[in-house]
Each structure stands twice: as structure tokens, then as C-alpha cells.
Design a protein around this motif. Structure first.
Motif, short mmCIF file in Angstrom:
data_model
loop_
_atom_site.label_atom_id
_atom_site.label_comp_id
_atom_site.label_asym_id
_atom_site.label_seq_id
_atom_site.Cartn_x
_atom_site.Cartn_y
_atom_site.Cartn_z
N GLU A 1 0.85 -1.19 0.00
CA GLU A 1 0.00 0.00 0.00
C GLU A 1 0.88 1.23 0.00
OE1 GLU A 1 -2.58 -0.35 3.37
OE2 GLU A 1 -3.76 -1.95 2.44
N TYR A 2 0.57 2.16 -0.88
CA TYR A 2 1.26 3.45 -0.87
C TYR A 2 0.34 4.47 -0.22
CZ TYR A 2 4.35 1.62 -4.59
OH TYR A 2 5.25 0.90 -5.33
N ARG A 3 0.90 5.28 0.66
CA ARG A 3 0.14 6.41 1.21
C ARG A 3 0.54 7.62 0.40
NH1 ARG A 3 -3.12 5.71 5.12
NH2 ARG A 3 -2.38 7.34 6.52
N VAL A 4 -0.40 8.21 -0.27
CA VAL A 4 -0.06 9.39 -1.08
C VAL A 4 -0.82 10.61 -0.57
CG1 VAL A 4 0.72 8.34 -3.21
CG2 VAL A 4 -1.72 8.52 -2.78
N LEU A 5 -0.17 11.75 -0.68
CA LEU A 5 -0.84 13.00 -0.32
C LEU A 5 -1.81 13.34 -1.44
CD1 LEU A 5 2.10 15.16 1.03
CD2 LEU A 5 0.19 14.20 2.32
N HIS B 1 -3.73 0.82 -3.08
CA HIS B 1 -3.46 -0.60 -2.82
C HIS B 1 -2.86 -1.20 -4.10
CE1 HIS B 1 -5.13 -4.11 -0.19
NE2 HIS B 1 -3.88 -4.28 -0.53
N ALA B 2 -1.54 -1.15 -4.22
CA ALA B 2 -0.88 -1.50 -5.49
C ALA B 2 -0.73 -3.01 -5.69
CB ALA B 2 0.49 -0.83 -5.57
N LEU B 3 -0.60 -3.78 -4.59
CA LEU B 3 -0.58 -5.25 -4.70
C LEU B 3 -1.54 -5.81 -3.66
CD1 LEU B 3 3.23 -6.06 -5.16
CD2 LEU B 3 1.46 -6.07 -6.94
N ASN C 1 -0.48 -0.69 -17.77
CA ASN C 1 0.18 0.34 -16.96
C ASN C 1 -0.51 0.51 -15.62
OD1 ASN C 1 2.21 1.11 -18.75
ND2 ASN C 1 0.78 2.39 -19.90
N GLY C 2 0.28 0.63 -14.57
CA GLY C 2 -0.27 0.87 -13.24
C GLY C 2 -0.82 -0.39 -12.58
N SER C 3 -0.53 -1.55 -13.15
CA SER C 3 -1.10 -2.78 -12.59
C SER C 3 -0.32 -3.31 -11.39
CB SER C 3 -1.23 -3.85 -13.68
OG SER C 3 0.01 -4.09 -14.27
N GLY C 4 0.91 -2.80 -11.20
CA GLY C 4 1.68 -3.20 -10.01
C GLY C 4 2.95 -3.98 -10.32
N LYS C 5 3.35 -4.04 -11.59
CA LYS C 5 4.54 -4.82 -11.98
C LYS C 5 5.81 -4.27 -11.32
CE LYS C 5 3.92 -3.88 -16.39
NZ LYS C 5 2.74 -2.99 -16.27
N SER C 6 6.03 -2.97 -11.46
CA SER C 6 7.25 -2.38 -10.89
C SER C 6 7.23 -2.46 -9.38
CB SER C 6 7.40 -0.92 -11.33
OG SER C 6 7.58 -0.85 -12.73
N THR C 7 6.05 -2.30 -8.78
CA THR C 7 5.92 -2.42 -7.33
C THR C 7 6.34 -3.80 -6.88
OG1 THR C 7 4.12 -0.80 -7.31
CG2 THR C 7 4.29 -2.27 -5.41
N LEU C 8 5.91 -4.84 -7.61
CA LEU C 8 6.28 -6.21 -7.26
C LEU C 8 7.79 -6.40 -7.38
CD1 LEU C 8 5.41 -9.06 -6.44
CD2 LEU C 8 5.05 -9.58 -8.86
N MET C 9 8.39 -5.85 -8.45
CA MET C 9 9.83 -6.00 -8.65
C MET C 9 10.59 -5.29 -7.52
SD MET C 9 9.96 -7.92 -11.23
CE MET C 9 8.36 -8.57 -10.83
N ARG C 10 10.13 -4.08 -7.16
CA ARG C 10 10.82 -3.35 -6.08
C ARG C 10 10.64 -4.05 -4.74
NH1 ARG C 10 8.79 1.50 -8.60
NH2 ARG C 10 7.17 1.47 -7.00
N ALA C 11 9.50 -4.71 -4.56
CA ALA C 11 9.29 -5.46 -3.31
C ALA C 11 10.22 -6.66 -3.25
CB ALA C 11 7.82 -5.89 -3.20
N1 LIG Z 1 5.93 5.67 -5.13
C1 LIG Z 1 4.60 5.59 -5.30
N2 LIG Z 1 3.77 6.32 -4.54
C2 LIG Z 1 2.45 6.23 -4.69
N3 LIG Z 1 1.82 5.44 -5.58
C3 LIG Z 1 2.60 4.70 -6.38
C4 LIG Z 1 4.02 4.72 -6.29
N4 LIG Z 1 4.53 3.87 -7.20
C5 LIG Z 1 3.46 3.33 -7.83
N5 LIG Z 1 2.30 3.81 -7.35
C6 LIG Z 1 0.94 3.42 -7.76
O1 LIG Z 1 0.84 2.02 -7.61
C7 LIG Z 1 0.14 1.43 -8.70
C8 LIG Z 1 1.05 0.42 -9.40
O2 LIG Z 1 2.12 1.09 -10.01
P1 LIG Z 1 3.35 0.34 -10.70
O3 LIG Z 1 3.81 -0.74 -9.80
O4 LIG Z 1 4.35 1.35 -11.11
O5 LIG Z 1 2.65 -0.31 -11.98
P2 LIG Z 1 3.28 -0.83 -13.36
O6 LIG Z 1 4.75 -1.00 -13.18
O7 LIG Z 1 2.57 -2.13 -13.63
O8 LIG Z 1 2.94 0.18 -14.40
C9 LIG Z 1 -0.30 2.59 -9.58
O9 LIG Z 1 -1.61 2.94 -9.21
C10 LIG Z 1 0.68 3.69 -9.23
O10 LIG Z 1 0.08 4.94 -9.41
#
Ligand SMILES: Nc1ncnc2c1ncn2[C@@H]1O[C@H](COP(=O)(O)OP(=O)(O)O)[C@@H](O)[C@H]1O
Ligand SMILES: [Mg+2]
Length: 248
Positions: A19-23, A49-51, A70-80
Motif C-alpha cells: 500500500e502506498y500512502r499518497v498525499l 493498494h498496489a498489490l 500500466n499501473g497494474s503493479g509490476k514495478s511495485t512487485l519488482m521493487r518489493a
Molecule cells: N511511489 C509511489 N507512490 C504512490 N503510488 C505509487 C508509487 N509507485 C506506484 N504507485 C501506484 O501504484 C500502482 C502500481 O504502479 P506500478 O507498480 O508502477 O505499476 P506498473 O509497473 O505495472 O505500471 C499505480 O496505481 C501507481 O500509481
């Protein structure tokens, strides 16, 4: 997917949530608002809730494509997996420290490509001797022979990405993560990169490849994870998952 038990598990993701907390910017501030009021307003946070509970086991010699819009959570999973993004629930276990292409290679824009090859090699844990041994191969691979004495700030983003890829793959990785890095190169570079990924996999490495190119995924991966809006939709053989993704 039924996993053969004789292969060594290398990465295990168990019910991973991020989960990302965003302003969230609320209403636009007006001139009449006090500074305090504006600050209070900007303190409101929203949760992304990214994953949403992703689980899988990656094995030695697996080359795993990761696909999804796009935005499905791929990069988030890799960074995790690398440990750059904390999980808010669930866990990730890795048999050794995963390397993510581009991260950690602290290249310096004002130095020449040549200096950066040495710097990047040292950052990867290679000795100076090993770097000198591999130097020509890295430069050839990046296709930057003519530009190697110029400062890196004169390189295009594609050239920079090629150099990073060439440096990072000069070392055998047990777990290598490539997030859309291949998209920047031309066809020749893409083919060479894909061959390099296969080589890493064949040397008992495990590779995750995030890409929008189904051709790159099909040529490189034996298995694919399809992620959609934080959910793992499918995990299976490359052709089956790509077919389902394209039909969706
Ligand atoms: N650092 C961050 N802070 C807040 N929200 C984020 C951040 N990184 C990604 N997100 C959000 O998390 C979701 C998944 O993003 P991301 O993992 O980058 O997807 P993908 O790589 O599949 O395009 C999106 O809704 C994106 O806006
Ligand atoms: Mg991404």
C-alpha cells in the motif's frame, strides 16, 4: 502451476500486499486561506493498494515474464522483491540478494563511459582486474565503442540504458530483475539482451523480465505472471498466459 519438486525455490512471495500512502491534493487553496489551513489540507492522505495478495514461487533456471497494463503493479512487485518497497502484509523470501538492473549502479553523468564502466563494475563487486578483462565485452555489448570517451551526459537515454544493461550483466546474477529496460534499445540490442538473459538463466540464474513486448517475453521466458490492478490473474506457461492476456 504444479511445480516440479526437484528444482530449488529461489524467490517465494507469500500473500504480498503493498500500500502506498499518497498525499491527495484537496480543494485548491484560495488567497483567503491561511497558511495553516493550506497545510492541514495537504496532510490528507489517500491509500493506493498496489498489490493485493500476490503469491508465487520462482525456481532456479526460471525466466519469468511479468505482464499487465500500466499501473497494474509490476514495478511495485519488482521493487518489493529487491527490498526497495516494503510490503504492508505478507512476505517475500529470496535465496540470495536479488539485483535490479539500473539500481545500485551509481553511474556519474560527468564521467566518461569508460570511467563509468569501471565505477559500475566496482559497484557490482567486480575487482579491477575482472573489469579490465570484461571491458571490451561490455563496450561491444553496449555498442558504444565510438562514444566511450565522451561524458555520459552526452548520451541519449537509450545509450545510457544500454550501458547500464551491459555493465549489470557482465556479472552472473543469481536473481536478476529487468524492468522494461529492453524497450529502449533498437532491434539488434534487444536481440543481444535477450540472448544475455537466456545465458544468465542457463547458468542457473533466475530472471524476472517486465516488458510490454510479448515477442521479447515469448523469446525469453518459460513462464509468465500476469498482474492486473494488483491481483495476480494468472501464473503459467508463457504461451498460455500471453494468449489469455491478449484475449482479455
Ligand atoms: N511511489 C509511489 N507512490 C504512490 N503510488 C505509487 C508509487 N509507485 C506506484 N504507485 C501506484 O501504484 C500502482 C502500481 O504502479 P506500478 O507498480 O508502477 O505499476 P506498473 O509497473 O505495472 O505500471 C499505480 O496505481 C501507481 O500509481
Ligand atoms: Mg512499471
Amino acid at each position: 502451476m504444479a511445480a516440479p519438486t526437484d528444482r530449488k525455490p529461489v524467490v517465494i512471495a507469500d500473500d504480498v500486499h503493498v500500500e502506498y500512502r499518497v498525499l491527495a491534493t484537496g480543494k485548491r487553496a484560495t488567497a483567503a486561506d491561511s497558511a495553516r489551513k493550506i497545510l492541514q489540507r495537504s496532510r490528507k492522505t489517500r491509500t493506493v493498494h498496489a498489490l493485493k495478495g500476490v503469491s508465487f514461487t520462482a525456481y532456479e533456471n526460471d525466466s519469468i515474464g511479468v505482464i499487465g497494463s500500466n499501473g497494474s503493479g509490476k514495478s511495485t512487485l519488482m521493487r518489493a522483491i529487491v527490498g526497495l518497497t516494503p510490503t504492508s502484509q505478507g512476505s517475500i523470501y529470496a535465496a540470495s540478494r536479488p539485483s535490479m538492473l539500473g539500481v545500485g549502479a551509481a553511474l556519474i553523468k560527468d564521467l566518461s563511459g569508460e570511467r563509468n564502466v569501471i565505477l559500475g563494475g566496482l559497484a557490482l563487486g567486480l575487482t579491477l582486474e575482472e573489469i579490465h578483462e570484461k571491458y571490451d565485452e561490455i563496450v561491444e555489448f553496449a555498442g558504444l565503442r565510438k562514444f566511450i570517451e565522451l561524458p555520459m551526459r552526452t548520451y541519449s537515454s537509450g545509450m545510457t540504458a544500454r550501458l547500464k544493461f551491459a555493465i549489470a550483466t557482465a556479472r552472473q546474477h543469481e536473481i536478476l530483475i529487468v524492468d522494461e529496460a529492453l524497450a529502449v534499445g533498437d532491434k539488434t540490442f534487444r536481440d543481444r539482451s535477450e540472448a544475455k538473459i537466456r545465458e544468465i538463466r542457463d547458468n542457473a540464474g533466475t530472471v524476472f523480465l517486465v516488458s510490454h513486448s510479448m515477442r521479447s517475453i515469448a523469446d525469453t521466458c518459460n513462464r509468465v505472471l500476469w498482474i492486473n490492478q494488483g491481483d495476480l490473474m494468472m501464473d503459467g506457461p508463457t504461451d498460455e498466459v500471453i494468449a489469455a492476456y491478449e484475449a482479455s
